[in-house]
Design a protein around this motif. Structure first.
Motif, PDB file in Angstrom:
ATOM      1  N   SER A 144     -30.476   1.144  18.411  1.00 44.83           N
ATOM      2  CA  SER A 144     -31.686   1.711  17.816  1.00 44.83           C
ATOM      3  C   SER A 144     -31.479   1.869  16.319  1.00 44.83           C
ATOM      4  CB  SER A 144     -31.995   3.066  18.440  1.00 44.83           C
ATOM      5  OG  SER A 144     -30.977   4.007  18.115  1.00 44.83           O
ATOM      6  N   TRP A 145     -32.577   2.068  15.604  1.00 40.53           N
ATOM      7  CA  TRP A 145     -32.454   2.258  14.150  1.00 40.53           C
ATOM      8  C   TRP A 145     -31.715   3.551  13.825  1.00 40.53           C
ATOM      9  CZ3 TRP A 145     -34.664   6.495  11.734  1.00 40.53           C
ATOM     10  CH2 TRP A 145     -35.618   7.212  12.463  1.00 40.53           C
ATOM     11  N   THR A 146     -31.887   4.557  14.678  1.00 37.22           N
ATOM     12  CA  THR A 146     -31.147   5.799  14.442  1.00 37.22           C
ATOM     13  C   THR A 146     -29.660   5.603  14.709  1.00 37.22           C
ATOM     14  OG1 THR A 146     -31.604   6.551  16.703  1.00 37.22           O
ATOM     15  CG2 THR A 146     -33.124   7.270  14.970  1.00 37.22           C
ATOM     16  N   GLY A 147     -29.348   4.767  15.702  1.00 41.11           N
ATOM     17  CA  GLY A 147     -27.952   4.472  15.990  1.00 41.11           C
ATOM     18  C   GLY A 147     -27.281   3.744  14.832  1.00 41.11           C
ATOM     19  N   ILE A 148     -28.021   2.828  14.205  1.00 44.53           N
ATOM     20  CA  ILE A 148     -27.493   2.115  13.042  1.00 44.53           C
ATOM     21  C   ILE A 148     -27.235   3.090  11.890  1.00 44.53           C
ATOM     22  CG2 ILE A 148     -28.038   0.383  11.281  1.00 44.53           C
ATOM     23  CD1 ILE A 148     -29.633  -1.110  13.451  1.00 44.53           C
ATOM     24  N   LEU A 149     -28.191   4.006  11.666  1.00 48.24           N
ATOM     25  CA  LEU A 149     -28.016   5.009  10.612  1.00 48.24           C
ATOM     26  C   LEU A 149     -26.852   5.945  10.922  1.00 48.24           C
ATOM     27  CD1 LEU A 149     -31.709   5.970   9.728  1.00 48.24           C
ATOM     28  CD2 LEU A 149     -30.098   4.623   8.365  1.00 48.24           C
ATOM     29  N   ILE A 198     -23.534  17.131  14.868  1.00 49.91           N
ATOM     30  CA  ILE A 198     -23.019  16.636  16.154  1.00 49.91           C
ATOM     31  C   ILE A 198     -23.856  15.458  16.675  1.00 49.91           C
ATOM     32  CG2 ILE A 198     -22.556  17.217  18.565  1.00 49.91           C
ATOM     33  CD1 ILE A 198     -22.066  20.077  17.696  1.00 49.91           C
ATOM     34  N   GLY A 199     -25.181  15.594  16.615  1.00 47.88           N
ATOM     35  CA  GLY A 199     -26.062  14.568  17.185  1.00 47.88           C
ATOM     36  C   GLY A 199     -26.451  13.474  16.219  1.00 47.88           C
ATOM     37  N   GLY A 200     -26.097  13.641  14.929  1.00 43.78           N
ATOM     38  CA  GLY A 200     -26.403  12.620  13.951  1.00 43.78           C
ATOM     39  C   GLY A 200     -27.898  12.466  13.705  1.00 43.78           C
ATOM     40  N   VAL A 201     -28.262  11.307  13.177  1.00 44.42           N
ATOM     41  CA  VAL A 201     -29.670  11.024  12.881  1.00 44.42           C
ATOM     42  C   VAL A 201     -30.505  11.067  14.159  1.00 44.42           C
ATOM     43  CG1 VAL A 201     -31.280   9.326  11.935  1.00 44.42           C
ATOM     44  CG2 VAL A 201     -29.031   9.627  10.890  1.00 44.42           C
ATOM     45  N   SER A 202     -29.955  10.550  15.252  1.00 45.62           N
ATOM     46  CA  SER A 202     -30.680  10.542  16.527  1.00 45.62           C
ATOM     47  C   SER A 202     -31.046  11.951  16.963  1.00 45.62           C
ATOM     48  CB  SER A 202     -29.832   9.865  17.614  1.00 45.62           C
ATOM     49  OG  SER A 202     -29.511   8.536  17.255  1.00 45.62           O
ATOM     50  N   GLY A 203     -30.092  12.876  16.844  1.00 47.82           N
ATOM     51  CA  GLY A 203     -30.336  14.256  17.256  1.00 47.82           C
ATOM     52  C   GLY A 203     -31.350  14.957  16.378  1.00 47.82           C
ATOM     53  N   ILE A 204     -31.235  14.788  15.060  1.00 49.07           N
ATOM     54  CA  ILE A 204     -32.152  15.494  14.163  1.00 49.07           C
ATOM     55  C   ILE A 204     -33.552  14.918  14.249  1.00 49.07           C
ATOM     56  CG2 ILE A 204     -31.878  14.115  12.055  1.00 49.07           C
ATOM     57  CD1 ILE A 204     -31.864  17.966  12.337  1.00 49.07           C
ATOM     58  N   VAL A 205     -33.684  13.632  14.553  1.00 49.56           N
ATOM     59  CA  VAL A 205     -35.017  13.041  14.733  1.00 49.56           C
ATOM     60  C   VAL A 205     -35.729  13.697  15.912  1.00 49.56           C
ATOM     61  CG1 VAL A 205     -36.216  10.951  15.522  1.00 49.56           C
ATOM     62  CG2 VAL A 205     -34.630  10.828  13.608  1.00 49.56           C
ATOM     63  N   MET A 206     -35.011  13.910  17.005  1.00 50.44           N
ATOM     64  CA  MET A 206     -35.615  14.540  18.176  1.00 50.44           C
ATOM     65  C   MET A 206     -36.001  15.987  17.889  1.00 50.44           C
ATOM     66  SD  MET A 206     -33.602  13.035  21.474  1.00 50.44           S
ATOM     67  CE  MET A 206     -34.793  13.846  22.526  1.00 50.44           C
ATOM     68  N   LEU A 207     -35.114  16.702  17.200  1.00 51.86           N
ATOM     69  CA  LEU A 207     -35.401  18.103  16.892  1.00 51.86           C
ATOM     70  C   LEU A 207     -36.582  18.219  15.929  1.00 51.86           C
ATOM     71  CD1 LEU A 207     -34.325  20.982  17.469  1.00 51.86           C
ATOM     72  CD2 LEU A 207     -33.022  20.804  15.347  1.00 51.86           C
ATOM     73  N   MET A 217     -34.672   7.817  24.855  1.00 49.30           N
ATOM     74  CA  MET A 217     -34.296   6.444  25.206  1.00 49.30           C
ATOM     75  C   MET A 217     -34.271   5.557  23.957  1.00 49.30           C
ATOM     76  SD  MET A 217     -36.073   3.859  27.968  1.00 49.30           S
ATOM     77  CE  MET A 217     -35.274   4.583  29.406  1.00 49.30           C
ATOM     78  N   GLY A 218     -35.199   5.818  23.030  1.00 52.04           N
ATOM     79  CA  GLY A 218     -35.272   5.005  21.828  1.00 52.04           C
ATOM     80  C   GLY A 218     -34.264   5.373  20.757  1.00 52.04           C
ATOM     81  N   THR A 219     -33.657   6.550  20.870  1.00 51.06           N
ATOM     82  CA  THR A 219     -32.675   6.982  19.875  1.00 51.06           C
ATOM     83  C   THR A 219     -31.253   6.899  20.432  1.00 51.06           C
ATOM     84  OG1 THR A 219     -33.104   9.284  20.537  1.00 51.06           O
ATOM     85  CG2 THR A 219     -34.240   8.460  18.574  1.00 51.06           C
ATOM     86  N   PHE A 220     -30.959   7.703  21.425  1.00 49.75           N
ATOM     87  CA  PHE A 220     -29.627   7.706  22.016  1.00 49.75           C
ATOM     88  C   PHE A 220     -29.434   6.567  23.010  1.00 49.75           C
ATOM     89  CE2 PHE A 220     -29.963  12.071  20.536  1.00 49.75           C
ATOM     90  CZ  PHE A 220     -28.686  12.332  20.068  1.00 49.75           C
TER      91      PHE A 220
END
Length: 274
Positions: free
Chosen positions: A3-8, A59-68, A188-191
């Protein structure tokens, strides 16, 4: 496919620790300023959101903060849109410290658990379920206020005043379910996750919102003011004590939200282990 968040996230992890911390701090400060200017958060709520955001981002990185961020922003925007609807002595659309903590702490705790437990993926699913519950409860409460039909008690199915905790509507319940599925899709789209975990997140979030209503109808404290109207506030605008008519004094709406988030994440954690 990443995902793009995973790349970031991978790009961010390539930086030295001090630089990562500076990036996280700068991002959170910018978000806090925007939230205050848009009146999404009170000052105390802003401080608490930065604390929880720091944990989630680190801890959750970009993926975590996007969800929050999706949860806090969507809830705040919808709260602003329906702010003209009468409420039963609830807080305004600006989230204070206790509201932010009640909705964000379960998710932050699950992320911490993902670092220290032998089941990191399971804890990440529980993290998503905590956010799904918070999103579902927020949307059920806010959008449910727009229902043309009066809410009914989740316990007795008799009509209750609009906005009273423990009351449910078809519109609000449908909004809760759809919101939970939306958070599951976002996870699913982030993590990334298996379809099994997708449905666990969606189901746990919806169950958590219903559990919130159950607690609101049974254990949450309610008062009557001097006019005889039901309220969830302990004191009136003049600082006078309202009369407690039911519930446990220390279980207010914020405590119910906290317990519901912990319930939802615990259910998801248990189901994900099976």
């Amino acid at each position: 496919m990443r995902s793009w968040t995973g790349i970031l996230d991978e790009y961010l992890l390539s930086f030295p620790l001090y630089l990562r911390l500076l990036i996280i701090a700068a991002f959170l400060i910018i978000m806090a300023v925007i939230a205050r200017r848009r009146r999404f958060l009170t000052l105390s709520g802003t401080v608490m959101s930065m604390v929880i955001g720091a944990v989630v981002f680190y801890i959750g990185g970009v993926s975590g903060i996007v969800m929050l961020l999706f949860f806090f922003l969507s809830g705040s925007v919808v709260g602003k849109l329906v702010r003209g609807v009468d409420r039963i002595g609830k807080k305004g659309s600006e989230r204070d410290m206790m509201q932010v903590a009640a909705n964000g702490l379960p998710a932050a705790l699950m992320l911490i658990l993902s670092r220290i437990s032998p089941f990191p993926i399971t804890a990440l699913v529980a993290f998503a379920a905590a956010i799904a519950e918070a999103e579902a409860d927020t949307m059920a409460s806010e959008i449910g206020m727009l229902s043309h039909k009066d809410p009914v008690s989740i316990i007795t199915f008799t009509k209750v005043p609009k906005g009273l905790s423990g009351g449910v509507t078809v519109l609000g319940t449908a909004s809760a379910a759809l919101s939970s599925f939306l958070i599951a899709f976002l996870f699913m789209g982030t993590f990334g996750c298996l379809w099994k975990d997708f449905f666990i997140i969606a189901a746990s979030g919806t169950l958590g919102a219903l559990f919130d209503s159950f607690l609101g109808a049974t254990l949450q404290v309610h008062y009557r003011d001097r006019t005889g109207a039901l309220t969830e506030k302990e004191k009136d605008e003049d600082g006078n004590d309202n009369t407690r008519v039911r519930g446990i004094r220390w279980i207010d709406n914020d405590m119910v939200n906290l317990l519901s988030g912990l319930f939802s994440s615990s259910v998801a954690f248990a189901l994900s282990l099976i």
